[in-house]
Design a protein around this motif. Sequence first.
Motif, PDB file in Angstrom:
ATOM      1  N   PRO A 301       0.923  -1.481  -0.100  1.00  0.00           N
ATOM      2  CA  PRO A 301      -0.279   0.478   0.153  1.00  0.00           C
ATOM      3  C   PRO A 301       0.799   0.492   0.409  1.00  0.00           C
ATOM      4  CG  PRO A 301      -0.364  -0.829   1.806  1.00  0.00           C
ATOM      5  CD  PRO A 301       0.423  -1.972   1.092  1.00  0.00           C
ATOM      6  N   SER A 302       0.822   2.526  -0.984  1.00  0.00           N
ATOM      7  CA  SER A 302       1.307   3.519  -1.106  1.00  0.00           C
ATOM      8  C   SER A 302       0.429   4.113  -0.752  1.00  0.00           C
ATOM      9  CB  SER A 302       1.908   3.706  -1.717  1.00  0.00           C
ATOM     10  OG  SER A 302       1.200   3.417  -3.408  1.00  0.00           O
ATOM     11  N   ALA A 303       0.213   5.013   0.154  1.00  0.00           N
ATOM     12  CA  ALA A 303       0.407   6.537   0.630  1.00  0.00           C
ATOM     13  C   ALA A 303       0.145   7.664  -0.379  1.00  0.00           C
ATOM     14  CB  ALA A 303       0.065   7.009   2.349  1.00  0.00           C
ATOM     15  N   THR A 304      -0.524   8.005  -0.302  1.00  0.00           N
ATOM     16  CA  THR A 304      -0.355   9.486  -1.258  1.00  0.00           C
ATOM     17  C   THR A 304      -0.054  10.928  -0.317  1.00  0.00           C
ATOM     18  OG1 THR A 304      -2.626  11.110  -0.152  1.00  0.00           O
ATOM     19  CG2 THR A 304      -2.463   9.131  -2.667  1.00  0.00           C
ATOM     20  N   LEU A 305       0.494  11.332  -1.322  1.00  0.00           N
ATOM     21  CA  LEU A 305       1.327  12.487  -0.744  1.00  0.00           C
ATOM     22  C   LEU A 305       0.147  13.370   0.459  1.00  0.00           C
ATOM     23  CD1 LEU A 305       4.165  13.722  -0.010  1.00  0.00           C
ATOM     24  CD2 LEU A 305       3.713  15.798  -2.188  1.00  0.00           C
ATOM     25  N   GLU A 306      -0.762  13.941  -0.146  1.00  0.00           N
ATOM     26  CA  GLU A 306      -1.891  14.511   0.655  1.00  0.00           C
ATOM     27  C   GLU A 306      -2.355  14.101   1.420  1.00  0.00           C
ATOM     28  OE1 GLU A 306      -4.928  15.398  -2.521  1.00  0.00           O
ATOM     29  OE2 GLU A 306      -6.631  16.499  -0.597  1.00  0.00           O
ATOM     30  N   GLN A 307      -2.695  12.547   1.412  1.00  0.00           N
ATOM     31  CA  GLN A 307      -2.524  12.196   2.891  1.00  0.00           C
ATOM     32  C   GLN A 307      -1.584  12.388   3.552  1.00  0.00           C
ATOM     33  OE1 GLN A 307      -3.139   8.057   1.004  1.00  0.00           O
ATOM     34  NE2 GLN A 307      -4.977   8.166   0.969  1.00  0.00           N
ATOM     35  N   ILE A 308      -0.461  11.714   3.586  1.00  0.00           N
ATOM     36  CA  ILE A 308       0.849  11.786   4.609  1.00  0.00           C
ATOM     37  C   ILE A 308       0.313  13.867   4.976  1.00  0.00           C
ATOM     38  CG2 ILE A 308       2.760  12.420   4.684  1.00  0.00           C
ATOM     39  CD1 ILE A 308       2.900   9.352   2.662  1.00  0.00           C
ATOM     40  N   PHE A 309       0.372  14.405   3.830  1.00  0.00           N
ATOM     41  CA  PHE A 309       0.440  15.953   4.885  1.00  0.00           C
ATOM     42  C   PHE A 309      -0.264  16.708   5.999  1.00  0.00           C
ATOM     43  CE2 PHE A 309      -0.835  20.444   3.770  1.00  0.00           C
ATOM     44  CZ  PHE A 309       0.390  21.384   3.742  1.00  0.00           C
ATOM     45  N   VAL A 310      -1.631  15.441   5.031  1.00  0.00           N
ATOM     46  CA  VAL A 310      -3.141  16.764   6.049  1.00  0.00           C
ATOM     47  C   VAL A 310      -2.775  15.200   7.519  1.00  0.00           C
ATOM     48  CG1 VAL A 310      -5.501  15.789   6.386  1.00  0.00           C
ATOM     49  CG2 VAL A 310      -4.487  16.453   4.554  1.00  0.00           C
ATOM     50  N   ASP A 311      -1.990  14.285   7.166  1.00  0.00           N
ATOM     51  CA  ASP A 311      -1.877  13.545   9.057  1.00  0.00           C
ATOM     52  C   ASP A 311      -0.976  14.631   9.215  1.00  0.00           C
ATOM     53  OD1 ASP A 311      -3.748  11.290   7.929  1.00  0.00           O
ATOM     54  OD2 ASP A 311      -1.693   9.856   7.341  1.00  0.00           O
ATOM     55  N   LEU A 312       0.010  14.411   8.794  1.00  0.00           N
ATOM     56  CA  LEU A 312       1.552  15.239   9.673  1.00  0.00           C
ATOM     57  C   LEU A 312       1.406  16.543  10.416  1.00  0.00           C
ATOM     58  CD1 LEU A 312       4.171  14.031   7.334  1.00  0.00           C
ATOM     59  CD2 LEU A 312       4.339  13.388   9.758  1.00  0.00           C
ATOM     60  N   VAL A 313      -0.116  17.425   9.419  1.00  0.00           N
ATOM     61  CA  VAL A 313       0.099  19.123   9.684  1.00  0.00           C
ATOM     62  C   VAL A 313      -1.060  18.706  10.944  1.00  0.00           C
ATOM     63  CG1 VAL A 313      -1.111  21.076   8.574  1.00  0.00           C
ATOM     64  CG2 VAL A 313       0.972  19.939   7.455  1.00  0.00           C
ATOM     65  N   GLU A 314      -1.940  17.875  10.670  1.00  0.00           N
ATOM     66  CA  GLU A 314      -2.723  17.819  11.257  1.00  0.00           C
ATOM     67  C   GLU A 314      -2.573  17.749  12.743  1.00  0.00           C
ATOM     68  OE1 GLU A 314      -6.322  16.303  10.325  1.00  0.00           O
ATOM     69  OE2 GLU A 314      -7.013  18.159   9.642  1.00  0.00           O
ATOM     70  N   GLY A 315      -1.682  16.699  12.664  1.00  0.00           N
ATOM     71  CA  GLY A 315      -0.900  16.090  13.725  1.00  0.00           C
ATOM     72  C   GLY A 315       0.277  16.243  14.668  1.00  0.00           C
ATOM     73  N   GLY A 316       1.079  17.242  13.744  1.00  0.00           N
ATOM     74  CA  GLY A 316       2.207  17.911  14.115  1.00  0.00           C
ATOM     75  C   GLY A 316       2.466  18.511  14.959  1.00  0.00           C
ATOM     76  N   PRO A 317       3.508  18.594  15.006  1.00  0.00           N
ATOM     77  CA  PRO A 317       3.625  20.354  16.665  1.00  0.00           C
ATOM     78  C   PRO A 317       3.166  21.120  16.273  1.00  0.00           C
ATOM     79  CG  PRO A 317       5.901  20.349  15.138  1.00  0.00           C
ATOM     80  CD  PRO A 317       4.857  18.872  14.368  1.00  0.00           C
ATOM     81  N   THR A 318       2.374  22.120  17.435  1.00  0.00           N
ATOM     82  CA  THR A 318       1.278  22.946  17.269  1.00  0.00           C
ATOM     83  C   THR A 318       2.491  24.151  17.888  1.00  0.00           C
ATOM     84  OG1 THR A 318       1.291  23.083  20.184  1.00  0.00           O
ATOM     85  CG2 THR A 318       0.344  21.776  17.600  1.00  0.00           C
TER      86      THR A 318
END
Lengths: 320, 261
Positions: A301-318
């Motif tokens: 399974p390969s994720a799209t960059l968009e999925q990864i971007f959303v995951d990281l940006v929503e869950g990344g440092p604040t």
Amino acid sequence: MDESDLVLRTSALTKSYEGSNAVDSIDLRVPRHSVFGFLGPNGAGKTTTMKMLLGLIRPTSGSGSVFGLDIVRESPEVRRRIGYLPQEPRFYPRMTARETLRFAAGFFFAGPADRLEDRISDMLGLVGLEQKADRPIRMLSGGETQRLGIAQAQIHEPDLLILDEPAAALDPLGRRDVLAILEQFRTKSTVFYSTHILDDVQRVSDMVCILKNGRIIIQGPLHEVLGGGSDSVFTVVVEGDVERAHTALLDELWVSQVTVDGGGSSARMRITVTDAEVAAARLQRVLLADEALIVKEFTRPSATLEQIFVDLVEGGPTDD
Amino acid sequence: MTEDGTAALHPLNERGWRAGLPTLMRAGFGSWWRTKEWWAQALLWTGIINGSMAAVVWGDAADGPDVFTLYGVMTMFGAIAVAILMQEAIVGEKRSGTAAWVLSKPASREAFMLSKLVPNAVGVIATMIAIPSAVLLLQFTLAGIETSVPRFALGASVAALNLLFYLTLTLMLGTLFDSAGPVIAIPLAFAFGQQLITGIPGLGSILPWALVVATNEADMSVTSAIITGQPVTAPGAVVVTAVACGIFIVVAFWKWNRTEL
């Protein structure tokens, strides 16, 4: 990554405004001949970073170098080797497109007028502005101005192109052309560009960095980022002795984890590997060494960059 | 760079403050002399100054000092126009992003500022002082008014210094502010406000106003006095204005070197 292969690197580069960090201690590593996608939501610090690299903004702390030249102390030398496209390019409205390129070229080289005009014509042709070359800038559309911006950035064949949202104002055909230009450029030099269009990054970039609130939350080769980091995950559905397959997989050095869903004679196995290339070549052989085992499905399974971007940006440092 | 049109082009290696200077100067002068700007301004100021002067030259007071007083006063309108023309020179480029674009090239900030200062100074002095003054000399000749050309040229230079005061003030303000409001308001307020403060003892003979307009302390402007060969009663105004221009230029360069774009 070999440090000598880096054309751009920063160490704890920081820019603060009134105590708030717009760019917060970032360590960028941009390899030679890469097309480096610099991603992040609005206000993440992408443009501020680019402007620090160009000497337009002074870093609050940290350092940076381009081709080994310090971005503060040796800024004019750095800029000699860079082509820059601003986010919303604005040129002198009294000039035509051709005059704008002549003006830009004047900062880099001198020589016979006919040679210079040939070079300018080449650039106008590259971005499809030959027909509008002698119209005043104010008569160009947003997309045409953007294409002129790309032409002026390339006029001196720079070793590094820094492009701030190069495709933002373009229609799909214009975007396609810009991506083609970026790919052409890879063989000659390095492209460091920011964008919101993640599809474009996935198509042309080989390196990506995602910035949030001024901090880097991930940076690396695109395939690693898409694979969720240096580890990759494969999924197989098998029928037979699942327990024996499980054990055989764990015996392999390149397998770091195996999880099994389902029981009995059929199960879905999720196999995390440390080396995706080796796994792609050997995983099925390991399983099929048990002649009684049937592999019903085999997927990576390969994720799209968009999925990864959303995951990281929503869950990344604040900010806090 | 061998087969693509840049074969015979050679890279420039201008260093320090000279980096980008020839290109920026060419563009700066081009904005005056390769556009309609120069003749539009020259026509306007020749019309205003020489049109007004014609009424006096061929009027009753043709050979009196009023002719030269009026000349000085008329150039004051040019000084105000300079502030209006120059208000966007720096602020406009900061706001539009053209300054950031230009300075992303190997161009020094000093070269950028010089390309605003020198071509604009030459442009405004040529179109607002030199051309109308040359026409005025012709008017004097036709009207039979005897004038010493060297003294007239020196008087016109003092009027030009007054223009430079407003030009350098406006450029400096452009580096200090990010909007055009204060950049235009402060020079205009100063230009008109001088009428009120020249009555304060000591100020009437040292403010730039005294270069082109008579005050309580100097009954003849510096310009008129020089052209008519009378004693200059406000030499302090020349010194103060020249020093102020120097200070404005130094502050403008200092601030521009620290401006983030």
